[in-house]
Enzyme design. Structure first.
Site, PDB file in Angstrom:
ATOM      1  N   ILE A   1       7.020 -11.352   2.220  1.00 31.43           N
ATOM      2  CA  ILE A   1       8.006 -11.322   1.996  1.00 31.43           C
ATOM      3  C   ILE A   1       8.572 -10.507   3.225  1.00 31.43           C
ATOM      4  CG2 ILE A   1       8.590  -9.102   1.644  1.00 31.43           C
ATOM      5  CD1 ILE A   1      10.734  -9.978  -0.155  1.00 31.43           C
TER       6      ILE A   1
ATOM      7  N   ASN B   1      -6.378  -4.300   2.592  1.00 28.62           N
ATOM      8  CA  ASN B   1      -6.193  -2.928   2.734  1.00 28.62           C
ATOM      9  C   ASN B   1      -6.347  -1.106   1.550  1.00 28.62           C
ATOM     10  OD1 ASN B   1      -5.517  -2.847   5.027  1.00 28.62           O
ATOM     11  ND2 ASN B   1      -2.961  -4.014   4.642  1.00 28.62           N
TER      12      ASN B   1
ATOM     13  N   GLN C   1      -2.443   0.550   2.769  1.00 21.33           N
ATOM     14  CA  GLN C   1      -1.574   0.122   1.562  1.00 21.33           C
ATOM     15  C   GLN C   1      -0.609   0.613   1.014  1.00 21.33           C
ATOM     16  OE1 GLN C   1      -4.989   0.252  -2.265  1.00 21.33           O
ATOM     17  NE2 GLN C   1      -3.484  -0.770  -3.219  1.00 21.33           N
TER      18      GLN C   1
ATOM     19  N   HIS D   1      -4.935  -6.631  -4.076  1.00 22.14           N
ATOM     20  CA  HIS D   1      -4.156  -7.243  -3.125  1.00 22.14           C
ATOM     21  C   HIS D   1      -4.921  -8.179  -2.332  1.00 22.14           C
ATOM     22  CE1 HIS D   1      -1.565  -4.688  -1.934  1.00 22.14           C
ATOM     23  NE2 HIS D   1      -1.571  -4.896  -0.288  1.00 22.14           N
ATOM     24  N   LEU D   2      -5.393  -9.225  -1.792  1.00 20.01           N
ATOM     25  CA  LEU D   2      -5.845 -10.100  -0.379  1.00 20.01           C
ATOM     26  C   LEU D   2      -4.727 -10.561   0.169  1.00 20.01           C
ATOM     27  CD1 LEU D   2      -8.213  -9.806   0.175  1.00 20.01           C
ATOM     28  CD2 LEU D   2      -8.955 -12.161  -0.823  1.00 20.01           C
TER      29      LEU D   2
END
Ligand code: 5GP
Ligand code: ZN
Length: 116
Positions: A33, A89, A96, A102-103
């Site tokens: 986003i 992260n 993070q 998540h990558l």
């Protein structure tokens, strides 16, 4: 934070909208986003794993699958020849902010090193 309270669980379930670029039985991928590069996609397992530090040995195929999905997305987005970056992260000092693993797939511009 898991299940109903987790943003990326909600996106994976289709309960929060996102611009999906990939979906399969294990993994979804969608555009960030707040993109940090011309291409910025997040590869997210449907299973809630809060971070790499929480991943188990049995998650090995899930983690490997995330990397291969990232590779396929990078190819489809035209990044394979010019290069791109994947980022995972982990925790506070890792930057993070969403506690569902998540990558990041980032590309379309030259990346600096070291990262900030
Ligand atoms: P992190 O900082 O945890 O490694 O990455 C979290 C990423 O999720 C950030 O790049 C952030 O812009 C993205 N993000 C946060 N909320 C949303 C959202 O509601 N939709 C999408 N598509 N991305 C989000
Ligand atoms: Zn989750």
């Amino acid at each position: 934070m898991t299940g109903p309270d987790c943003l990326f669980c909600k996106i994976a379930a289709g309960d929060v909208p996102a611009t999906l670029v990939h979906a399969d039985a294990q993994v979804v991928a969608f555009r960030d986003i707040n993109p940090q590069a011309p291409v910025h996609v997040l590869v997210v397992p449907r299973k809630h794993v809060s971070s790499l530090d929480e991943a188990r040995g049995a998650d090995d195929s899930l983690l490997g699958g995330m990397l291969l999905v990232a590779r396929d997305i990078a190819r489809r987005e035209g990044l394979a020849d010019r290069g791109y970056r994947t980022v995972l992260n982990v925790g506070d000092e890792g930057g993070q902010t969403v506690h569902h693993i998540h990558l990041h797939v980032l590309g379309g511009r030259a990346m600096g090193w070291p990262p900030g």
